[in-house]
Each structure stands twice: as structure tokens, then as C-alpha cells.
Design a protein around this motif. Sequence first.
Motif, PDB file in Angstrom:
ATOM      1  N   THR A   4      76.547 -19.614  59.035  1.00  0.00           N
ATOM      2  CA  THR A   4      77.664 -20.388  58.487  1.00  0.00           C
ATOM      3  C   THR A   4      78.962 -20.093  59.237  1.00  0.00           C
ATOM      4  OG1 THR A   4      78.073 -18.628  56.865  1.00  0.00           O
ATOM      5  CG2 THR A   4      76.623 -20.433  56.192  1.00  0.00           C
ATOM      6  N   PRO A   6      81.654 -20.335  62.089  1.00  0.00           N
ATOM      7  CA  PRO A   6      81.950 -21.312  63.151  1.00  0.00           C
ATOM      8  C   PRO A   6      81.514 -20.763  64.498  1.00  0.00           C
ATOM      9  CG  PRO A   6      83.795 -21.108  61.635  1.00  0.00           C
ATOM     10  CD  PRO A   6      82.821 -20.044  61.245  1.00  0.00           C
ATOM     11  N   PRO A  65      72.890 -33.875  71.475  1.00  0.00           N
ATOM     12  CA  PRO A  65      73.413 -33.337  70.204  1.00  0.00           C
ATOM     13  C   PRO A  65      74.564 -32.378  70.466  1.00  0.00           C
ATOM     14  CG  PRO A  65      71.278 -32.366  70.729  1.00  0.00           C
ATOM     15  CD  PRO A  65      71.486 -33.483  71.699  1.00  0.00           C
ATOM     16  N   PRO A  66      75.516 -32.271  69.517  1.00  0.00           N
ATOM     17  CA  PRO A  66      76.773 -31.545  69.762  1.00  0.00           C
ATOM     18  C   PRO A  66      76.592 -30.108  70.242  1.00  0.00           C
ATOM     19  CG  PRO A  66      76.904 -32.780  67.714  1.00  0.00           C
ATOM     20  CD  PRO A  66      75.496 -32.899  68.178  1.00  0.00           C
ATOM     21  N   SER A  67      75.758 -29.295  69.562  1.00  0.00           N
ATOM     22  CA  SER A  67      75.705 -27.874  69.928  1.00  0.00           C
ATOM     23  C   SER A  67      75.073 -27.668  71.303  1.00  0.00           C
ATOM     24  CB  SER A  67      74.953 -27.065  68.865  1.00  0.00           C
ATOM     25  OG  SER A  67      73.597 -27.465  68.779  1.00  0.00           O
ATOM     26  N   GLU A  70      77.796 -28.658  73.834  1.00  0.00           N
ATOM     27  CA  GLU A  70      78.828 -27.627  73.948  1.00  0.00           C
ATOM     28  C   GLU A  70      78.297 -26.412  74.715  1.00  0.00           C
ATOM     29  OE1 GLU A  70      79.675 -27.016  69.869  1.00  0.00           O
ATOM     30  OE2 GLU A  70      80.699 -28.955  69.612  1.00  0.00           O
ATOM     31  N   ASP A 149      70.875 -34.301  61.463  1.00  0.00           N
ATOM     32  CA  ASP A 149      71.642 -34.048  60.242  1.00  0.00           C
ATOM     33  C   ASP A 149      72.952 -34.827  60.256  1.00  0.00           C
ATOM     34  OD1 ASP A 149      73.438 -32.671  61.845  1.00  0.00           O
ATOM     35  OD2 ASP A 149      72.842 -30.686  61.160  1.00  0.00           O
ATOM     36  N   GLU A 150      73.779 -34.585  59.230  1.00  0.00           N
ATOM     37  CA  GLU A 150      75.017 -35.353  59.079  1.00  0.00           C
ATOM     38  C   GLU A 150      76.026 -35.048  60.187  1.00  0.00           C
ATOM     39  OE1 GLU A 150      75.224 -31.611  56.568  1.00  0.00           O
ATOM     40  OE2 GLU A 150      73.781 -33.233  56.969  1.00  0.00           O
ATOM     41  N   ASP A 151      75.864 -33.927  60.888  1.00  0.00           N
ATOM     42  CA  ASP A 151      76.761 -33.583  61.984  1.00  0.00           C
ATOM     43  C   ASP A 151      76.236 -34.062  63.331  1.00  0.00           C
ATOM     44  OD1 ASP A 151      78.576 -32.214  60.289  1.00  0.00           O
ATOM     45  OD2 ASP A 151      77.273 -30.451  60.320  1.00  0.00           O
ATOM     46  N   GLY A 152      75.141 -34.781  63.321  1.00  0.00           N
ATOM     47  CA  GLY A 152      74.572 -35.283  64.558  1.00  0.00           C
ATOM     48  C   GLY A 152      73.687 -34.285  65.284  1.00  0.00           C
ATOM     49  N   GLU A 153      73.404 -33.131  64.662  1.00  0.00           N
ATOM     50  CA  GLU A 153      72.552 -32.125  65.294  1.00  0.00           C
ATOM     51  C   GLU A 153      71.082 -32.541  65.230  1.00  0.00           C
ATOM     52  OE1 GLU A 153      73.262 -29.604  67.045  1.00  0.00           O
ATOM     53  OE2 GLU A 153      75.409 -29.408  66.688  1.00  0.00           O
ATOM     54  N   GLY A 172      69.186 -26.892  64.341  1.00  0.00           N
ATOM     55  CA  GLY A 172      69.831 -27.431  65.531  1.00  0.00           C
ATOM     56  C   GLY A 172      69.731 -26.432  66.663  1.00  0.00           C
TER      57      GLY A 172
END
Length: 660
Positions: A4, A6, A65-67, A70, A149-153, A172
Motif C-alpha cells: 500500500t 506509494p 500498464p502504468p507500473s 514507469e 484494475d481500475e488504475d489500468g494495471e 500488477g
Amino acid sequence: MTDTTPFDWQPFLLRWSEEWADSLPDGEVRSKEDEAARRARWLGFPPASEERIAAVEKRLGRRLPPSYREFLQVSDGWQHAGGFVWLLAGTAEVHWHNDESGLADIFEECLDEDSDPEERREATVWRRGLQIDVEADAMHVVLDPEDVDEDGEWAVYSWASWRAAPPERYAGFAAFMRDMYREFHGLRAHPGDGEPEFVNDTTRELDALMERARTAALRGDWEGALPALDEAEEYGRPRAVCLGDQIRRLLGQAGTFRFDDVAADPRYAPDLLPVLVTEHAAHPFRRDSTLTFHMRGAGEDVVSSARAMLEEMRDGTYRYAPAGPFGEAVGRARELARWGDGDGAWRTLMDSLPEWRPLGPDHLAPLGWLADPLLGPLLTPERGRELLSTPRGGQRGEFPDRSAALDPDGLAWLADPDGHDGPTSYRFVLVEGVEPKDLPGLLADGEPGGEPSGESDGEPGGESDGESDGAVLAGPMTSYEARSRSFHGRREFSSYDDRALVAVGRAGAGWSFAFDGDPAHFDARRFVSPAVAAAAGTGTRAVVVWSGSRSGHGEPFFHLSVARDGAEQYAFTYMAGETHRTGEIPPALDPGRFFGPGGDGARERSLLEAVSDEFGVRLPRHALTEGRLHTFTTRSWTRPPGDGEAYVVIGMSGGGDGMR
């Protein structure tokens, strides 16, 4: 460290790289790539530019996907992701898997009409997934573009042929990399010969977290301690498994508890070793050679103790006997449990628990009592939570509410309409002014009045074989064990012989009981109440109850007889809508209050409540249904056959391989 938090890739990857470099033994032969990574203290590669990432997204036809995106902006690929993925894909290597591994065909063959959506997703992900493993130990890793998921992961799925398990799913890419970092720690946590000690900021932080959790657990805050111990266990920290297993075992959670080989330490063996041994003894098909499987490094003294415990547990003679004031309380609790007062035994243990002291820093709670045949059955999940919530080991904290008693007052639980808590038919004898150990002298064949032979603590160890005089109490055992043993060696069965196998204990202040939860067929013509024999002493009362109101076999019935000073005072038998009575029955027990003409015995509960109120008696439900009690075999409850009465005798010849 938790999922959890960040996520910041740069410090995470730098820490991982530095810890990996420091964990390598000096003089180890390494590949050119590994040696370069060790010198640079960096497992990654130069970051991918935005243009390079956009180009690969165009090639794939999907935005990454975002992670993962990044991650590439910090390092365009990664070496040694955990212990089994040697090279993780960057922009140059990532591609659609398209069942390159053939896993989709394999998993889809196992699908049928009952397969759930998760099983179908695990089978088909290999056709649509984005492959991110480049070099691995027979391991495949893909990102799933349809599990988002809702965050695009995109979820990550990994599978290895050597794992004998379904594909593992991660929420993710960041969650996957966190787990691979934990895997790296777990594999390094126990360095081998010649390897450097694995100590760094992460391990020190985890060990400090674990020590705080240990102190919290001793204060009674096990709910706060367990997540911290679980996190430390995921990183492979020594001690975490042992401490967490102690909590989980007392919570009654399913699983194998190994205590991370701490039970092999002579300091902890007296309390932890019995738990391992009793779980081994509970599986009759386990070989004795596997007894020490979870005792790595144990010396011969600990191994010898384990073998001796195993024999004691198999014959029911093991006793938990810790030192100090808590040990004295354990002795008192055993004596209470021995005669059926499980609630009193539990309260005795809990009242003394603050005086308990750990055997060392890896000890959170007393556990050896779980292996004791009398004390072990006292545990329930609720009681386990109460124990864990009680301050102990010199710590102070808030005391929890007491767990609910397992034994209801009185006798009415025997009439449970669902049949879950009690037998559907039963019979028992209650005797006033007589200790349970003296009941065989009143109710069994043989010479009355003698003290049964037993061990030094007064706990009888003899047992009847079903054909002897039956005047010796057998050691405590469950009702199933007692009934199984009662048939051992018995070679003759008569339709007129009704010797009851009874469990004994205390039935309240001044009363003892002998209880049979699986009685033979009731024949009112031949029944002889044992109340008169049980009340042979001056001033002694005896009560006999036999009920078959819910047995489902034959006519419902209920019998009550009461004797005093060797003579029957009153009795009644209700059966088939009729009541036969003798003597002056007290108004509170008058069968007319409970059974009318043509009645069906539905008011059995009310009658049992009246009996318990009249005599101030009770029977321990938990001990009779779940615990262990002493047993013996009574004399027959039916008279011998009269002239002209036919009866059947079945004899087993030889070793029981035939009938005559």
C-alpha cells in the motif's frame, strides 16, 4: 515495505541492487554480466526514453500498464528478478507470448464444463499475454491485457514447471517485483558456508519490526503482531515462522506448523516439541522415520525425547508439566479436566497465564498443553484468541473478556433437537457422595470398595478387556477410542448381556456420573435399574436416566429411577404413550407433567431440566462429546434369562476369524 506504500522505482531498485551485490561471496565465479553488475552495484540498465517506450507501444498496439511503463523509465530491463528469472524484458525484448510455451494447450485440455472463470483465465492467458521473461529457470511470466484494475494495471501471471501448482497471479507489475524482491531476501536469509552474513538496512528494519511484534504479542496484541510477523516471514527472516506459527496454532488455523526448526532447540523443546510430535501421532500411517522431519539440527537428546513423547501420546500417557507457578496451575487444570470439568480447567489455566514465562526470545505462549490428552481438547478458536489476548511473559496490557463456557448448566443439552451436541439415545447413573474413581466398585462386577491401581498422580492406568471384572478405570480416552477398545479381544456377545461402557466424572457439587452415549436396546421386561446398587452406602442417593426419545429405533421411551440407602424410592418408565410408575414420585418429577396419554416424549427437555433442578446435577457436554474421560464397564443392566426364555449368544472363534 507494504504494497500500500506509494511506489518509487528508483530507491527500490537501487536498494535491491546494493543488497544483491553485498550478498555475493568473495571469490565466487560469476558471469561477465553478473560481475559488471556487482561492480556497478546496479542490476538494471539505462532508462528507456519516452520515444523508445512509445515505439514499443506502437509495435504492440497497446499502451503499456502504468507500473511497467514507469519501471522502464528507470531501467530498461532487469537482471535477477527473484531467484529464478535471470533476465526481465525491457523495450527490446517484450513481445506477445502467443502461446510460445504451449501452456495454453496444456491448461485448456484440463478445462471442463465445471471450470470456473479463474481457471479459464489461467488457461488462456498464455495466448494473449505480454511476455516479460527473457531468461529464466523453466519459468514463464506474462502481463494480462484482459485482467485490468481500475488504475489500468495489468495482472501478472507466472508459472514454473517445477512448482506443481496453478499459475500465480499478481495484481500488477509493481506487486510482482515486490514479491521477487522478497523472494531474493528469502533465498539469501540463510547463507551457506563461505557466504557473507545477510545483514543490511532492510533486514535490520524487519528484525526490529519483528521484535516489536513479539513484545506486542506478549502484551496480548496478537492481531497487531501477526501481520508484522507475516511480512517478516515473506522476507525469510529467521524467527518469523516460529513466532507466527505459535499464534496460528493457537487460533486453530489449518496447516502444517513447523516452528522453523526451533523445536529442535533444547531450550524450546519442552513446549514446542510436543506439538510437532502429537501432529505426527495423529496420522497413523506416518512412518516413525519421518518424526524428525521438522527437527533439523536436533541433538540426540531432543530426538530421544521426541521418540519417548510419541510412545506416550500413542498410549495416552503424555502429560504436559511445565515448571513454576504456571506448571502448578496446569496440574490443577488436568485434575479438573480428568473428571469432566473442562470449563473449570480452562479458567484455571487462564487465571495463571500472566505468571507464565517464555523459555527464550522465540517463545510467545504455552503450547505444550495442546498435546496433553486431557488439556488439548479444551482448545477452541475462541479460547485460542482469549489466550493470545491475555498479557503474559512479564508484559502488561488490557485483559480480554472471558470466552463463553462450553458446558451448559444442567442436563437439558441432551435433548438438543438437532442432535449435534448430544446423543440421540443415552443412559446415565448419578451418585451422590461418591468420587468418580469409586464408581466401578458400585456398578461393576468384582469386589467393591478397592482403590483402582494407577500411576503416581492417582490417575488410573488399567483397563478392562470387556470380559474381566471391569472394576478398574481405563485411562482417559475419547468415546470413540473407548468403544473401539471395548471390542478388542471380546469373543462372545449375548442378547441378554447388557454391560454398559460408561465414561465417568463429576456431575456437580457432591455428585459423580457414569454415562453411556450409545446404549443397547431398551427392554422394559428385563431391565434392572443400577440405582439400588449405586446407592448401597448409608446416606447415598443414586439417579438413573435412560432415554430413547429421539433414537429413531423402536418406540420412544424415558426411564427415571431413584434409590437411597440401597433401596428404590420411586421410578417411572414412559413408553408407547403409557407410563408405569412405582413409589411416591415428587411433584416436580411427576411424569404426568411431561407425558400425557398418547404423547410422543417431546417434552424430554423439560423433564431433564426438572431432574437437574431436583438434584442439583449437570453433565459436561464438551468432555462427553469432544474430550477424554476415564471409562469402565458396568455389570449388566438386564436380568439373566428366566426359565423358557430364549436368547442368542454369538461367539467368535480363535482370533476372531469365525463365528459359532
